[in-house]
Design a protein around this motif. Sequence first.
Motif, PDB file in Angstrom:
ATOM      1  N   UNK A  28       0.780  -1.291   0.008  1.00 25.67           N
ATOM      2  CA  UNK A  28       0.067   0.158   0.011  1.00 25.67           C
ATOM      3  C   UNK A  28       0.804   1.078  -0.001  1.00 25.67           C
ATOM      4  N   UNK A  29       1.684   1.192   0.881  1.00 24.92           N
ATOM      5  CA  UNK A  29       2.660   2.396   0.935  1.00 24.92           C
ATOM      6  C   UNK A  29       3.460   2.567  -0.538  1.00 24.92           C
ATOM      7  N   UNK A  30       4.040   1.506  -1.085  1.00 20.45           N
ATOM      8  CA  UNK A  30       4.713   1.747  -2.513  1.00 20.45           C
ATOM      9  C   UNK A  30       3.650   2.259  -3.367  1.00 20.45           C
ATOM     10  N   UNK A  31       2.430   1.610  -3.537  1.00 17.52           N
ATOM     11  CA  UNK A  31       1.465   2.144  -4.371  1.00 17.52           C
ATOM     12  C   UNK A  31       1.250   3.567  -4.394  1.00 17.52           C
ATOM     13  N   UNK A  32       0.925   4.012  -3.115  1.00 17.44           N
ATOM     14  CA  UNK A  32       0.518   5.498  -3.049  1.00 17.44           C
ATOM     15  C   UNK A  32       1.620   6.440  -3.065  1.00 17.44           C
ATOM     16  N   UNK A  33       2.986   5.785  -2.790  1.00 17.23           N
ATOM     17  CA  UNK A  33       4.187   6.607  -3.171  1.00 17.23           C
ATOM     18  C   UNK A  33       4.375   6.911  -4.812  1.00 17.23           C
ATOM     19  N   UNK A  34       4.037   5.873  -5.378  1.00 19.01           N
ATOM     20  CA  UNK A  34       3.952   5.963  -6.946  1.00 19.01           C
ATOM     21  C   UNK A  34       3.029   6.995  -7.380  1.00 19.01           C
ATOM     22  N   UNK A  74       1.554   9.487  -5.747  1.00 22.00           N
ATOM     23  CA  UNK A  74       1.887  10.950  -5.391  1.00 22.00           C
ATOM     24  C   UNK A  74       3.254  11.194  -6.058  1.00 22.00           C
ATOM     25  N   UNK A  75       4.155  10.450  -6.722  1.00 24.15           N
ATOM     26  CA  UNK A  75       5.468  10.882  -7.274  1.00 24.15           C
ATOM     27  C   UNK A  75       4.760  11.194  -8.485  1.00 24.15           C
ATOM     28  N   UNK A  76       3.943  10.338  -9.164  1.00 23.12           N
ATOM     29  CA  UNK A  76       3.482  10.722 -10.445  1.00 23.12           C
ATOM     30  C   UNK A  76       3.022  11.958 -10.550  1.00 23.12           C
ATOM     31  N   UNK A  77       2.029  12.422  -9.645  1.00 23.19           N
ATOM     32  CA  UNK A  77       1.332  13.657  -9.744  1.00 23.19           C
ATOM     33  C   UNK A  77       2.438  14.894  -9.494  1.00 23.19           C
ATOM     34  N   UNK A  78       3.164  14.742  -8.575  1.00 20.77           N
ATOM     35  CA  UNK A  78       4.328  15.893  -8.397  1.00 20.77           C
ATOM     36  C   UNK A  78       5.344  15.795  -9.367  1.00 20.77           C
ATOM     37  N   UNK A  79       5.680  14.859  -9.990  1.00 13.38           N
ATOM     38  CA  UNK A  79       6.650  15.021 -11.110  1.00 13.38           C
ATOM     39  C   UNK A  79       6.191  15.179 -12.534  1.00 13.38           C
ATOM     40  N   UNK A  80       4.818  15.029 -12.641  1.00 11.22           N
ATOM     41  CA  UNK A  80       4.149  15.160 -14.003  1.00 11.22           C
ATOM     42  C   UNK A  80       4.209  16.813 -14.485  1.00 11.22           C
ATOM     43  N   UNK A  81       4.076  16.893 -15.476  1.00 12.46           N
ATOM     44  CA  UNK A  81       3.841  18.209 -16.238  1.00 12.46           C
ATOM     45  C   UNK A  81       2.277  18.443 -16.587  1.00 12.46           C
ATOM     46  N   UNK A  82       1.852  19.513 -16.433  1.00  9.47           N
ATOM     47  CA  UNK A  82       0.246  19.487 -16.824  1.00  9.47           C
ATOM     48  C   UNK A  82       0.020  20.356 -18.168  1.00  9.47           C
ATOM     49  N   UNK A  83      -1.058  20.113 -18.613  1.00  7.53           N
ATOM     50  CA  UNK A  83      -1.899  18.888 -18.512  1.00  7.53           C
ATOM     51  C   UNK A  83      -1.296  17.814 -18.935  1.00  7.53           C
ATOM     52  N   UNK A  88       7.754  10.144 -19.487  1.00  4.94           N
ATOM     53  CA  UNK A  88       9.009  10.278 -19.066  1.00  4.94           C
ATOM     54  C   UNK A  88       9.604   9.068 -18.529  1.00  4.94           C
ATOM     55  N   UNK A  89      10.277   8.104 -19.281  1.00  2.00           N
ATOM     56  CA  UNK A  89      10.650   6.995 -18.802  1.00  2.00           C
ATOM     57  C   UNK A  89      11.742   6.930 -17.637  1.00  2.00           C
ATOM     58  N   UNK A  90      12.540   8.007 -17.847  1.00  2.00           N
ATOM     59  CA  UNK A  90      13.754   8.168 -16.818  1.00  2.00           C
ATOM     60  C   UNK A  90      12.835   8.477 -15.266  1.00  2.00           C
ATOM     61  N   UNK A  91      12.111   9.545 -15.447  1.00  2.98           N
ATOM     62  CA  UNK A  91      11.455   9.823 -13.966  1.00  2.98           C
ATOM     63  C   UNK A  91      10.531   8.761 -13.602  1.00  2.98           C
ATOM     64  N   UNK A  92       9.871   7.850 -14.588  1.00  4.38           N
ATOM     65  CA  UNK A  92       9.185   6.854 -14.364  1.00  4.38           C
ATOM     66  C   UNK A  92      10.047   5.650 -13.189  1.00  4.38           C
ATOM     67  N   UNK A  93      11.374   5.413 -14.028  1.00  2.00           N
ATOM     68  CA  UNK A  93      11.986   4.572 -13.530  1.00  2.00           C
ATOM     69  C   UNK A  93      12.623   5.001 -11.990  1.00  2.00           C
ATOM     70  N   UNK A  94      12.928   6.126 -12.064  1.00  2.00           N
ATOM     71  CA  UNK A  94      13.436   6.967 -10.615  1.00  2.00           C
ATOM     72  C   UNK A  94      12.402   6.662  -9.496  1.00  2.00           C
ATOM     73  N   UNK A 141       9.956   4.588  -9.483  1.00  2.00           N
ATOM     74  CA  UNK A 141      10.029   3.128  -9.030  1.00  2.00           C
ATOM     75  C   UNK A 141      10.959   2.594  -8.170  1.00  2.00           C
ATOM     76  N   UNK A 142      12.239   3.216  -8.550  1.00  3.34           N
ATOM     77  CA  UNK A 142      13.415   2.819  -7.670  1.00  3.34           C
ATOM     78  C   UNK A 142      13.230   3.215  -6.402  1.00  3.34           C
ATOM     79  N   UNK A 143      13.114   4.716  -6.461  1.00  5.94           N
ATOM     80  CA  UNK A 143      13.073   5.120  -4.775  1.00  5.94           C
ATOM     81  C   UNK A 143      11.985   4.450  -4.247  1.00  5.94           C
ATOM     82  N   UNK A 144      10.614   4.324  -4.669  1.00  9.42           N
ATOM     83  CA  UNK A 144       9.696   3.537  -4.163  1.00  9.42           C
ATOM     84  C   UNK A 144      10.154   2.011  -3.769  1.00  9.42           C
TER      85      UNK A 144
END
Length: 228
Positions: free
Chosen positions: A19-25, A27-36, A43-49, A51-54
């Motif tokens: 649950x922690x891992x899922x919600x971390x991803x 939150x990280x998705x929304x914080x690191x994403x550009x809008x809209x 962005x594969x690099x940020x997705x990898x980072x 996942x790695x940090x999570x």
Amino acid sequence: MDNNQLNSKILKIGMWIFSFFFWYLVVAFFLKSNYPIYEQPFNRKEAYEALRDGLTLSAYFLAPAVALVLFSDWRSQHRAISNENEVNQTLIEIRELQNKINSVTFELSFQKNQEIEENMLPHLKRIEEIQAIILTRKAILEFMKDNFTNLTFINNADTILNKQYFLLFYAKNFIGFNEKYNLSENVETLGDRYNSYLLFNNQRNDYSIQSDELLKNLNESAKEYRIT
């Protein structure tokens, strides 16, 4: 704890970590994403980072949590084994005491008219040795209480030991009267000695009647501490 309880606790830890891992991803998705978001490329690099940090953070939490559960299980298992050993040792010792007491009181019950002091003294020595063992075991039972949540076995064992001790007390009292009056026998002292014999023999008969039921209850209460 048994295997089912251990598996259940580890499963709960796994669920909390996931649950922690899922919600971390999330939150990280929304914080690191550009809008809209729908207009931005993936962005594969940020997705990898992320996942790695999570995964890294999840591992940090997972290792100590599992270690704590396993340590708690080890302590519980160690306590269960220790309690089982103490219970088995108590059962063995009480059975041995039973045999010794039956032997010495049976022999002593035929000494009602014994006038030779030397024939009584060996019984006295054996009785004192058995009483010392009983008192030692009673002291051990007191220490055992700290590790037992259910005191039924300890209380049953203590009841038997008390009855054994008081039976030997009456036996010792009879020997004392015999030793005191064997050199100056008269009608009064003969009556005292005979009364002490009756008290001892009545106590012996009562214990003989009760002992089987007491030992049965003790064995039943010991089943709780046997590891299967």
